[in-house]
Design a protein around this motif. Structure first.
Motif, PDB file in Angstrom:
ATOM      1  N   TRP A 143     -39.991 -14.602   3.614  1.00  0.00           N
ATOM      2  CA  TRP A 143     -39.014 -15.600   3.159  1.00  0.00           C
ATOM      3  C   TRP A 143     -38.167 -16.110   4.326  1.00  0.00           C
ATOM      4  CZ3 TRP A 143     -38.313 -18.241  -1.282  1.00  0.00           C
ATOM      5  CH2 TRP A 143     -37.142 -18.999  -1.392  1.00  0.00           C
ATOM      6  N   THR A 152     -35.032 -18.763   5.091  1.00  0.00           N
ATOM      7  CA  THR A 152     -33.986 -19.654   4.596  1.00  0.00           C
ATOM      8  C   THR A 152     -33.887 -20.852   5.547  1.00  0.00           C
ATOM      9  OG1 THR A 152     -32.863 -17.699   3.731  1.00  0.00           O
ATOM     10  CG2 THR A 152     -31.576 -19.709   3.817  1.00  0.00           C
ATOM     11  N   GLY A 163     -30.328 -16.161   1.353  1.00  0.00           N
ATOM     12  CA  GLY A 163     -31.380 -16.207   0.347  1.00  0.00           C
ATOM     13  C   GLY A 163     -31.427 -14.949  -0.487  1.00  0.00           C
ATOM     14  N   GLU A 194     -29.811 -16.252  -3.872  1.00  0.00           N
ATOM     15  CA  GLU A 194     -30.944 -16.926  -4.485  1.00  0.00           C
ATOM     16  C   GLU A 194     -31.898 -15.966  -5.209  1.00  0.00           C
ATOM     17  OE1 GLU A 194     -32.827 -20.155  -2.246  1.00  0.00           O
ATOM     18  OE2 GLU A 194     -31.341 -19.823  -0.681  1.00  0.00           O
ATOM     19  N   GLY A 212     -40.062 -20.084   1.391  1.00  0.00           N
ATOM     20  CA  GLY A 212     -38.707 -20.406   1.821  1.00  0.00           C
ATOM     21  C   GLY A 212     -38.267 -21.733   1.242  1.00  0.00           C
ATOM     22  N   ASP A 213     -37.129 -22.221   1.709  1.00  0.00           N
ATOM     23  CA  ASP A 213     -36.597 -23.447   1.127  1.00  0.00           C
ATOM     24  C   ASP A 213     -35.844 -24.295   2.149  1.00  0.00           C
ATOM     25  OD1 ASP A 213     -34.253 -21.917   1.404  1.00  0.00           O
ATOM     26  OD2 ASP A 213     -34.203 -21.379  -0.717  1.00  0.00           O
ATOM     27  N   THR A 222     -30.192 -24.920  -3.359  1.00  0.00           N
ATOM     28  CA  THR A 222     -31.589 -24.778  -3.749  1.00  0.00           C
ATOM     29  C   THR A 222     -31.693 -24.177  -5.149  1.00  0.00           C
ATOM     30  OG1 THR A 222     -31.652 -22.620  -2.689  1.00  0.00           O
ATOM     31  CG2 THR A 222     -32.344 -24.490  -1.356  1.00  0.00           C
ATOM     32  N   GLU A 242     -30.586 -20.621  -6.922  1.00  0.00           N
ATOM     33  CA  GLU A 242     -29.152 -20.332  -6.952  1.00  0.00           C
ATOM     34  C   GLU A 242     -28.520 -20.861  -8.237  1.00  0.00           C
ATOM     35  OE1 GLU A 242     -25.176 -21.162  -4.213  1.00  0.00           O
ATOM     36  OE2 GLU A 242     -27.169 -21.642  -3.451  1.00  0.00           O
TER      37      GLU A 242
END
Length: 462
Positions: free
Chosen positions: A73, A75, A85, A89, A174-175, A440, A443
């Motif tokens: 992951w 972030t 994250g 999240e 990830g985001d 994102t 969350e």
């Protein structure tokens, strides 16, 4: 005797912190009792001299860790800590958001953690993010492509240190800004496997939430998004389209009419929170919380410290929870529990936008095309109230890949309610909106996002 000497040297080398190191963490300050999940923290040195030391948090799946997938992951930012994250999240713990009283913030369990169905390595990338650090000035500089190379190295070294996960399916995830680098990292891992790099990684695909891809799609989508959400008038929208030719990023400086309409557009949106257009604008909890950390031990009236600056978020704001992370991660007892190397990072930041970083992947679309041809699975999801990376732009670049639709636009449900809308394509790509979510999505809509992940991981329709 010679073998004993070699073993002694190796032990000294590991103990010096040069090699990869990890620690099991059973207790963390702020959480009552032992952790009900397996947490490990550590560093992995990357590049030839290992002058970049990447810090990570690893949480083993609370389901079936021998078979559940392994997620790497990342972030976004670039420069936002993986701890963000984890805590805000998809991780198994989060802060109890109550008014700060001078004590260490309290951590509670997140009932919608993605670790219910996957093991997750949360990595502080690129260097300078979170607790990751460089041992030389030269190593502190990073780019998209450097991050791609280092992520591949990190994952292979981590798996060598954790061989029990070599057979697990792996997804790069990830985001936000990481939407730029994730497809490139996935391709790098795939190419490395084909070139015979050790260890082979059982990569199956990638997951991107509210992710950037290409500025021509992402930024240009903000005008139609704002119009569709009723934020600008029909007349301004038509004037913008007519005068700018639907190109709102690289505007000709001589096109004064377009520039004037863009000014009207920006002024009209002033006062909106772009991460979620329905939420209030609040103070941004960075970087002034360091002043709180300095004063917390000196003042008995810590409540007043939070109120001296009108730009600090208040208890009713989402960003108030971000403030708690500065207090928590800056505490010496927390750093000791996480095994942070003393002197490596002076001031932890949730999002360090001051890192020396160069964006050198202008578009990730070619990587999506490459991975599609290789047959990798992908999940692309967007909070539909996010104006930072609007879902319209994400839909547009997905259409540009020119793959046929297998399962056309339809709602997906959680507990009998519409949680968003989804569409799947012949390149094994699933796109989903998350209704009511911002930037994102997990969350804002944790229950819905966990349901989405579970179904996708199990290769079920959303």
């Amino acid at each position: 005797m010679e073998n004993l000497c070699i073993l002694f040297v190796l032990l000294l080398w590991v103990g010096s912190g040069i090699a990869a190191s990890h620690f099991t963490v059973n207790y963390i300050p702020g959480f009552q009792g032992p952790l009900p999940f397996e947490l490990q923290t550590g560093y992995v040195g990357v590049d030839e001299s290992e002058d970049v030391q990447l810090f990570y948090y690893f949480i083993k799946s609370q389901g079936n860790p021998k078979e559940d997938p392994l997620l790497l992951w990342l972030t976004g930012g670039p420069g936002c800590s993986a701890l963000s994250g984890l805590l805000y999240e998809i991780g198994p713990i989060t802060f109890e958001v109550v008014e700060y009283n001078g004590s260490l913030p309290t951590l509670v369990l997140n009932p919608h953690s993605w670790t219910q169905v996957a093991s997750i390595i949360f990595v502080d990338m690129p260097v300078g993010t979170g607790f990751s650090y460089a041992r030389t000035q030269l190593a502190s500089h990073s780019t998209d492509l450097i991050q791609v190379r280092q992520a591949d190295q990190f994952l292979r070294k981590w798996l060598m240190d954790h061989p029990e996960f070599l057979s697990n399916p792996v997804y790069i995830a990830g985001d936000s800004y990481s939407g730029i680098t994730i497809p490139a990292i996935t391709q790098k891992v795939s190419d490395g496997n084909e070139e015979g790099m050790d260890p082979p990684i059982n990569v199956k695909g990638y997951i991107i939430g509210n992710g950037g891809a290409d500025i021509s799609f992402d930024a240009n989508s903000k005008i139609p998004f704002a119009h569709g959400m009723g934020l600008i008038s029909d007349e301004l929208y038509e004037s913008l389209k007519r005068s700018c030719g639907e190109e709102y990023v690289n505007i000709d400086p001589n096109n004064t009419v377009c520039l004037k309409h863009m000014q009207d557009f920006n002024e009209g949106l002033y006062g909106l929170f772009p991460n979620h257009i329905l939420e209030p604008i609040c103070g941004f909890a960075s970087p002034k919380p360091f002043q709180i950390l300095d004063k917390r031990s000196l003042s008995d009236n810590s409540h007043d410290i939070l109120e001296i600056d009108p730009f600090f978020p208040t208890i009713g704001c989402r960003s108030y929870a971000y403030l708690l992370s500065y207090i928590w991660a800056g505490d010496n007892s927390v750093r000791e529990a996480l095994h942070i190397r003393e002197g490596s990072i002076k001031q932890w930041q949730r999002c360090n936008y001051g890192i020396p970083y160069t964006s050198d992947i202008p578009s990730s679309i070619k990587y999506h095309l490459y991975l599609s041809k290789k047959g990798y699975r992908s999940l692309i999801y967007s909070g539909d109230h996010d104006m930072v990376v609007p879902f319209l732009g994400t839909q547009a670049w997905i259409r540009s890949l020119n793959y046929s639709i297998l399962d056309d636009w339809r709602p997906w449900l959680v507990e009998g309610q519409v949680a968003g809308y989804t569409r799947t394509y012949s390149n094994r790509m699933t796109f989903a909106t998350v209704k009511g979510a911002g930037h994102t999505a997990p969350e804002y809509k944790p229950e819905e996002c966990l349901a989405m992940l579970k179904r996708w991981i199990n290769q079920e329709p959303l």
